[in-house]
Design an enzyme around this catalytic site. Structure first.
Site, PDB file in Angstrom:
ATOM      1  N   ASP A 126      14.575 -20.036 -49.166  1.00 52.41           N
ATOM      2  CA  ASP A 126      14.413 -20.784 -47.889  1.00 52.41           C
ATOM      3  C   ASP A 126      15.346 -21.623 -47.753  1.00 52.41           C
ATOM      4  O   ASP A 126      15.311 -22.713 -47.112  1.00 52.41           O
ATOM      5  CB  ASP A 126      12.945 -21.137 -47.604  1.00 52.41           C
ATOM      6  CG  ASP A 126      11.929 -20.006 -47.557  1.00 52.41           C
ATOM      7  OD1 ASP A 126      12.383 -19.068 -47.172  1.00 52.41           O
ATOM      8  OD2 ASP A 126      10.949 -20.247 -47.903  1.00 52.41           O
ATOM      9  N   LEU A 156      14.457 -12.123 -52.002  1.00 48.30           N
ATOM     10  CA  LEU A 156      15.505 -10.982 -52.075  1.00 48.30           C
ATOM     11  C   LEU A 156      16.238 -11.458 -53.203  1.00 48.30           C
ATOM     12  O   LEU A 156      16.524 -12.660 -53.119  1.00 48.30           O
ATOM     13  CB  LEU A 156      15.881 -10.469 -50.835  1.00 48.30           C
ATOM     14  CG  LEU A 156      15.062  -9.877 -49.924  1.00 48.30           C
ATOM     15  CD1 LEU A 156      15.568  -9.741 -48.498  1.00 48.30           C
ATOM     16  CD2 LEU A 156      14.590  -8.545 -50.657  1.00 48.30           C
ATOM     17  N   GLY A 202      19.094 -18.845 -52.367  1.00 52.28           N
ATOM     18  CA  GLY A 202      17.984 -19.745 -52.708  1.00 52.28           C
ATOM     19  C   GLY A 202      16.767 -19.361 -51.988  1.00 52.28           C
ATOM     20  O   GLY A 202      16.657 -18.366 -51.362  1.00 52.28           O
ATOM     21  N   ARG A 212       8.428 -11.599 -49.579  1.00 55.15           N
ATOM     22  CA  ARG A 212       9.201 -11.462 -51.078  1.00 55.15           C
ATOM     23  C   ARG A 212      10.738 -12.143 -51.018  1.00 55.15           C
ATOM     24  O   ARG A 212      11.252 -12.021 -50.106  1.00 55.15           O
ATOM     25  CB  ARG A 212       9.160  -9.819 -51.022  1.00 55.15           C
ATOM     26  CG  ARG A 212       9.014  -9.471 -52.677  1.00 55.15           C
ATOM     27  CD  ARG A 212       8.810  -8.326 -52.942  1.00 55.15           C
ATOM     28  NE  ARG A 212       7.516  -7.985 -52.756  1.00 55.15           N
ATOM     29  CZ  ARG A 212       6.439  -8.324 -53.454  1.00 55.15           C
ATOM     30  NH1 ARG A 212       6.622  -8.952 -54.455  1.00 55.15           N
ATOM     31  NH2 ARG A 212       5.009  -8.126 -52.979  1.00 55.15           N
ATOM     32  N   ASP A 237      20.203 -16.726 -48.140  1.00 50.50           N
ATOM     33  CA  ASP A 237      21.223 -16.881 -49.162  1.00 50.50           C
ATOM     34  C   ASP A 237      20.495 -16.634 -50.494  1.00 50.50           C
ATOM     35  O   ASP A 237      19.295 -16.499 -50.492  1.00 50.50           O
ATOM     36  CB  ASP A 237      21.889 -18.239 -48.974  1.00 50.50           C
ATOM     37  CG  ASP A 237      21.238 -19.224 -49.546  1.00 50.50           C
ATOM     38  OD1 ASP A 237      20.034 -19.309 -49.696  1.00 50.50           O
ATOM     39  OD2 ASP A 237      21.767 -20.533 -49.407  1.00 50.50           O
ATOM     40  N   HIS A 283      10.637 -19.330 -40.922  1.00 54.50           N
ATOM     41  CA  HIS A 283       9.943 -19.909 -42.082  1.00 54.50           C
ATOM     42  C   HIS A 283       9.045 -21.051 -41.043  1.00 54.50           C
ATOM     43  O   HIS A 283       9.666 -21.725 -40.148  1.00 54.50           O
ATOM     44  CB  HIS A 283      10.945 -20.525 -43.054  1.00 54.50           C
ATOM     45  CG  HIS A 283      10.106 -21.361 -43.834  1.00 54.50           C
ATOM     46  ND1 HIS A 283       9.301 -20.784 -45.099  1.00 54.50           N
ATOM     47  CD2 HIS A 283       9.822 -22.705 -44.151  1.00 54.50           C
ATOM     48  CE1 HIS A 283       8.888 -21.649 -45.744  1.00 54.50           C
ATOM     49  NE2 HIS A 283       9.073 -23.001 -45.199  1.00 54.50           N
TER      50      HIS A 283
HETATM   51  C1  GRF Z   1       4.848 -16.722 -40.174  1.00 55.73           C
HETATM   52  O1  GRF Z   1       4.414 -17.745 -40.277  1.00 55.73           O
HETATM   53  C2  GRF Z   1       6.297 -16.390 -41.137  1.00 55.73           C
HETATM   54  O2  GRF Z   1       6.968 -17.667 -40.786  1.00 55.73           O
HETATM   55  C3  GRF Z   1       5.939 -16.678 -42.323  1.00 55.73           C
HETATM   56  O3  GRF Z   1       4.669 -15.826 -42.554  1.00 55.73           O
HETATM   57  C4  GRF Z   1       4.162 -15.556 -41.240  1.00 55.73           C
HETATM   58  C5  GRF Z   1       4.283 -14.251 -41.040  1.00 55.73           C
HETATM   59  O4  GRF Z   1       3.438 -13.979 -39.663  1.00 55.73           O
HETATM   60  N1  GRF Z   1       6.878 -16.493 -43.426  1.00 55.73           N
HETATM   61  P1  GRF Z   1       3.728 -12.514 -39.073  1.00 55.73           P
HETATM   62  O5  GRF Z   1       3.818 -11.425 -40.004  1.00 55.73           O
HETATM   63  O6  GRF Z   1       5.113 -12.462 -38.354  1.00 55.73           O
HETATM   64  O7  GRF Z   1       2.603 -12.531 -37.832  1.00 55.73           O
END
Ligand code: GRF
Length: 204
Positions: A145, A93, A143, A91, A141, A109
């Protein structure tokens, strides 16, 4: 340093932090709270199994995103969180959270940012035809990611990759990177200078 982790689902990145903590690989970082925006997220069971406190701040029960943000910040403040890790937290923020935790919140990410922000990063990478993708941990921040990049790890993209196979290879790098960033932050080795991050001693 008191660390809270925000999750939405599976929790494999959370597990990488729990495992690192158990192996004394997080330096002075202490995992004090795991917060999910969804009831029943599997990540919550991982936290409980490791003896870390959990809370659910259910997004769907709030009338407005700002109300959710305020409740989340209150839960984090109550736990005395000094650093917040978004580990598979799906989500975005808002301003209240960013203002409260600027420079003290990081997100993992599954792409080499600034390429492919947002959802479906692995599918975006395949559609773009890039030969290299990877994992990024960055400060949060306002934005999408978009905050200063703390660490990255690259993986090769193969011709036969699907979003799932690429995601699995990137996930290995996320699990490598995230605990090392948390450790570096807790040890006070990370500073931001003009939007660029310096990690004294590197990430290992
Ligand atoms: C990961 O690839 C993360 O980078 C992305 O969602 C996935 C979450 O995996 N935002 P987990 O819940 O940590 O197993």
């Amino acid at each position: 340093m008191r660390v809270a982790v925000l999750v939405s689902g599976r929790g494999s990145n959370l597990q990488s932090l729990l495992d690192a903590a158990a192996a004394s690989r997080l330096g002075p970082a202490r995992l004090v709270l795991v917060v999910s925006d969804r009831v029943g997220a599997p990540a919550l069971a991982r936290a409980s199994a490791a003896g870390v406190a959990t809370r659910v701040v259910p997004f769907v029960e709030f009338a407005a995103r700002e109300d959710f943000d305020r409740a989340l910040v209150a839960a984090l403040a109550e736990a005395g969180a000094e650093l917040v890790v978004l580990a598979g937290f799906l989500r975005r923020l808002g301003a209240d959270f960013v203002a409260a935790f600027r420079g003290r919140a990081v997100n993992v990410h599954p792409s080499l940012l600034p390429a492919f922000p947002g959802l479906g990063a692995q599918a975006q990478a395949l559609a773009a035809g890039v030969r290299v993708s990877g994992a990024t941990v960055h400060f949060v921040d306002e934005g999408l990611d978009s905050g200063p990049i703390v660490g990255q790890r690259a993986v090769t993209v193969f011709d036969h990759d699907s979003p799932a196979t690429l995601a699995a290879r990137i996930l290995i790098e996320e699990h490598w990177l995230l605990p090392r960033v948390v450790c570096a932050l807790a040890e006070g080795r990370v500073r931001v200078e003009a939007g660029r991050v310096r990690v004294d001693g590197g990430l290992g």
